[in-house]
Design an enzyme around this catalytic site. Sequence first.
Site, PDB file in Angstrom:
ATOM      1  N   HIS A  26       0.829  -1.212   0.000  1.00 31.62           N
ATOM      2  CA  HIS A  26       0.000   0.000   0.000  1.00 31.62           C
ATOM      3  C   HIS A  26       0.862   1.259   0.000  1.00 31.62           C
ATOM      4  O   HIS A  26       1.597   1.494   0.946  1.00 31.62           O
ATOM      5  CB  HIS A  26      -0.889  -0.053   1.248  1.00 31.62           C
ATOM      6  N   GLU A  52       0.426  -0.736  -4.751  1.00 30.66           N
ATOM      7  CA  GLU A  52      -0.693   0.191  -4.950  1.00 30.66           C
ATOM      8  C   GLU A  52      -0.150   1.591  -4.818  1.00 30.66           C
ATOM      9  O   GLU A  52       0.742   1.841  -3.993  1.00 30.66           O
ATOM     10  CB  GLU A  52      -1.754  -0.053  -3.871  1.00 30.66           C
ATOM     11  N   ASP A 104      -1.281   6.133  -5.662  1.00 27.57           N
ATOM     12  CA  ASP A 104      -2.341   7.112  -5.896  1.00 27.57           C
ATOM     13  C   ASP A 104      -1.900   8.112  -6.956  1.00 27.57           C
ATOM     14  O   ASP A 104      -0.874   8.777  -6.771  1.00 27.57           O
ATOM     15  CB  ASP A 104      -2.623   7.856  -4.579  1.00 27.57           C
ATOM     16  N   HIS A 155      -0.558  10.924  -2.431  1.00 28.01           N
ATOM     17  CA  HIS A 155      -1.839  10.556  -1.808  1.00 28.01           C
ATOM     18  C   HIS A 155      -2.733  11.739  -1.467  1.00 28.01           C
ATOM     19  O   HIS A 155      -3.883  11.799  -1.880  1.00 28.01           O
ATOM     20  CB  HIS A 155      -1.607   9.712  -0.551  1.00 28.01           C
ATOM     21  N   GLU A 201      -4.536   3.763  -8.346  1.00 25.11           N
ATOM     22  CA  GLU A 201      -5.764   4.362  -7.800  1.00 25.11           C
ATOM     23  C   GLU A 201      -5.940   5.766  -8.366  1.00 25.11           C
ATOM     24  O   GLU A 201      -5.058   6.616  -8.228  1.00 25.11           O
ATOM     25  CB  GLU A 201      -5.739   4.400  -6.270  1.00 25.11           C
TER      26      GLU A 201
HETATM   27  O1  G3P Z   1      -6.549   1.112  -2.364  1.00 20.11           O
HETATM   28  C1  G3P Z   1      -6.668   1.005  -0.989  1.00 20.11           C
HETATM   29  C2  G3P Z   1      -6.409   2.317  -0.307  1.00 20.11           C
HETATM   30  O2  G3P Z   1      -5.269   2.892  -0.891  1.00 20.11           O
HETATM   31  C3  G3P Z   1      -7.567   3.274  -0.394  1.00 20.11           C
HETATM   32  O3  G3P Z   1      -7.425   4.350   0.456  1.00 20.11           O
HETATM   33  O4  G3P Z   1      -6.773   6.622   1.097  1.00 20.11           O
HETATM   34  O5  G3P Z   1      -5.092   4.791   1.219  1.00 20.11           O
HETATM   35  O6  G3P Z   1      -5.831   5.665  -0.992  1.00 20.11           O
HETATM   36  P1  G3P Z   1      -6.215   5.383   0.433  1.00 20.11           P
HETATM   37 MG    MG Z   2      -4.683   4.493  -2.314  1.00 12.95          MG
END
Ligand code: G3P
Ligand code: MG
Length: 249
Positions: free
Chosen positions: A13, A40, A42, A55, A114
């Site tokens: 993450h 993962e 953002d 993020h 994401e």
């Molecule tokens: O994809 C899971 C998670 O990343 C979603 O929340 O705020 O960490 O992007 P966030």
């Molecule tokens: Mg995320």
Amino acid sequence: MLTKLTRPYIFAHRGASAHAPENTLAAFELAFRQGAQAIEFDVKLTADRQVIIHHDRTLERTTNGSGPVAEHTLAELRALDAGGWFSEQSRGEKIPTLEEVFEALGGKIFMNVELTNYATPGDGLVDEVAQVVKRQRMEEGIMFSSFSAANLARARRLLPGVACGYLLDGGAPWRKRLEGSFIRMEAEHPWMEDATAAAVEKAHRRGRRMHVWTVNEAAEMRRLRSIGVDGIFTDDPPLGLDVFVNGHG
Ligand code: G3P
Ligand code: MG
């Protein structure tokens, strides 16, 4: 392709964000070295419409800059330090571009991109991301996720072969939102407390995988493994691999 991932698996993450500054190349490369099957991150747009990885809507928490990401050019963002907040040793890390991450790790590790223009919907983020994906021929090595159904619908239109996962906030209405959504999705991404045995069964019956966020405790990893969850997002890849993937402890 998502289906190439052998279950169960972990998404690091924001990279290995327990061990390196989140959403930096250092965190992604560390996750790869630690053996994570996927990462993962953002994505957002800069003021000059470049796709970068970050993020928060603003810069304060994870860089030495300030203000909204969307009001800075790529050159301005690249001049910032994105590692010093995390540790002295990480000072000098930069905010990466999507292109740069694809070049460094494309073909080595699967990626969940994401789409996070939640504060600036309608900015055309998905179209810009799709251009980068096509240019780098990354269709097979990624999936998209978003809390925004509109983003996933747009991604589906532009890149029909790329898997989509719908992110759902915690709490009671999540199943309703999922049922009410018309988007075709290959995965459901619920918050961990919404991931029950019945929910997993339902997702699988519909031919979808279930990926749960954000799981950093061994006990919760054990529970999710036992009910057949396919993947988890975790900040701590070594723990996730040990407990969720390999079933130790
Ligand atoms: O994809 C899971 C998670 O990343 C979603 O929340 O705020 O960490 O992007 P966030
Ligand atoms: Mg995320």
